[in-house]
Design a protein around this motif. Structure first.
Motif, PDB file in Angstrom:
ATOM      1  N   GLY A  18       9.622  -8.665 -14.693  1.00  0.00           N
ATOM      2  CA  GLY A  18       9.047  -9.899 -15.207  1.00  0.00           C
ATOM      3  C   GLY A  18       8.314 -10.760 -14.189  1.00  0.00           C
ATOM      4  N   LEU A  19       8.176 -10.292 -12.962  1.00  0.00           N
ATOM      5  CA  LEU A  19       7.503 -11.098 -11.949  1.00  0.00           C
ATOM      6  C   LEU A  19       6.008 -10.801 -11.906  1.00  0.00           C
ATOM      7  N   SER A  20       5.237 -11.813 -11.564  1.00  0.00           N
ATOM      8  CA  SER A  20       3.797 -11.634 -11.388  1.00  0.00           C
ATOM      9  C   SER A  20       3.535 -10.987 -10.031  1.00  0.00           C
ATOM     10  N   SER A  50       7.946  -1.244  -1.393  1.00  0.00           N
ATOM     11  CA  SER A  50       7.108  -0.413  -0.542  1.00  0.00           C
ATOM     12  C   SER A  50       7.936   0.241   0.573  1.00  0.00           C
ATOM     13  N   HIS A  51       8.746  -0.549   1.247  1.00  0.00           N
ATOM     14  CA  HIS A  51       9.591  -0.033   2.333  1.00  0.00           C
ATOM     15  C   HIS A  51      10.547   1.034   1.827  1.00  0.00           C
ATOM     16  N   LEU A  52      11.219   0.763   0.708  1.00  0.00           N
ATOM     17  CA  LEU A  52      12.191   1.724   0.198  1.00  0.00           C
ATOM     18  C   LEU A  52      11.537   3.025  -0.251  1.00  0.00           C
ATOM     19  N   GLU A  55      -0.971  -0.062  -3.651  1.00  0.00           N
ATOM     20  CA  GLU A  55      -0.477  -0.207  -5.006  1.00  0.00           C
ATOM     21  C   GLU A  55      -1.215  -1.329  -5.743  1.00  0.00           C
ATOM     22  N   THR A  56      -1.236  -1.225  -7.040  1.00  0.00           N
ATOM     23  CA  THR A  56      -1.837  -2.274  -7.855  1.00  0.00           C
ATOM     24  C   THR A  56      -0.721  -3.014  -8.584  1.00  0.00           C
ATOM     25  N   GLY A  57      -0.226  -4.040  -7.953  1.00  0.00           N
ATOM     26  CA  GLY A  57       0.785  -4.882  -8.574  1.00  0.00           C
ATOM     27  C   GLY A  57       2.130  -4.213  -8.737  1.00  0.00           C
ATOM     28  N   ARG A  58       2.965  -4.856  -9.538  1.00  0.00           N
ATOM     29  CA  ARG A  58       4.330  -4.371  -9.745  1.00  0.00           C
ATOM     30  C   ARG A  58       4.349  -2.961 -10.311  1.00  0.00           C
ATOM     31  N   ALA A  59       3.499  -2.690 -11.295  1.00  0.00           N
ATOM     32  CA  ALA A  59       3.513  -1.364 -11.924  1.00  0.00           C
ATOM     33  C   ALA A  59       3.253  -0.272 -10.894  1.00  0.00           C
ATOM     34  N   GLY A  60       2.295  -0.482 -10.017  1.00  0.00           N
ATOM     35  CA  GLY A  60       1.989   0.511  -8.993  1.00  0.00           C
ATOM     36  C   GLY A  60       3.108   0.668  -7.991  1.00  0.00           C
ATOM     37  N   LEU A  61       3.701  -0.451  -7.583  1.00  0.00           N
ATOM     38  CA  LEU A  61       4.812  -0.396  -6.630  1.00  0.00           C
ATOM     39  C   LEU A  61       6.019   0.313  -7.216  1.00  0.00           C
ATOM     40  N   VAL A  62       6.362  -0.024  -8.455  1.00  0.00           N
ATOM     41  CA  VAL A  62       7.516   0.601  -9.107  1.00  0.00           C
ATOM     42  C   VAL A  62       7.251   2.088  -9.339  1.00  0.00           C
TER      43      VAL A  62
END
Length: 172
Positions: free
Chosen positions: A43-45, A65-67, A102-109
């Motif tokens: 839910g975070l921007s 990213s680190h993990l 990455e592109t935002g949360r979706a890319g990072l996750v």
């Protein structure tokens, strides 16, 4: 800052059963910690994911990213014999904390989940005492799993605090 009601536990985030064998127990605690870190970003921007609350570059996005990097480094590269490039080294020791591709949360996750899936393939293929594909060190899967359980849980604790500082959400 308002305090939000804690959300229900995220899928895949269950405390492991106590009767598991050692490998399954370690692996279950790692999966629990992974799910916790991901849930802390729900839910975070994109701006909230990169918001700094401490003097270092530690952010919720940076944690993901680190993990992802340490999952790839320990399991895909060291034990699995892969060659996933790492964004850190003598010239950029904290490069893995700065999500750039990455592109935002979706890319990072997505990247973190892909790293975890790659790790899980290596974990499934090796015995606890195996050193996998390594030729220059003697880390076993047991050691790497124990290390990653500790590291990921430690970072989940940071994520708890960063999330509360970001929007007041506490709990699960």
């Amino acid at each position: 800052m308002s305090h939000h009601v804690p959300v229900a536990p995220a899928p895949g985030r269950r405390i492991p059963a106590h009767q598991l064998w050692e490998k399954e127990m370690l692996w279950a605690f790692l999966r629990f910690a992974r799910a916790t870190v991901i849930a802390k970003t729900d839910g975070l921007s994109d701006e909230q994911l990169t918001r700094r609350h401490v003097g270092s570059a530690t952010t919720l996005g940076g944690l993901l990213s680190h993990l992802a990097c340490v999952e790839y480094d320990w399991f895909a590269n060291r034990l699995g014999g892969g060659d996933v490039p790492m964004p850190f080294g003598p010239e950029a020791p904290d490069g893995d904390w700065h999500p750039v591709d990455e592109t935002g949360r979706a890319g990072l996750v997505t990247r973190y989940r892909e790293a975890c899936a790659t790790s899980d393939d290596v974990i499934a293929a090796l015995d606890l005492d195996s050193m996998g594909a390594q030729t220059d060190s003697d880390y076993t899967l047991r050691w790497a799993l124990t290390h990653m359980v500790a590291e990921t849980h430690r970072h989940a604790g940071y994520a708890d605090l960063l999330r509360e500082l970001t929007d007041g959400t506490r709990g699960w």
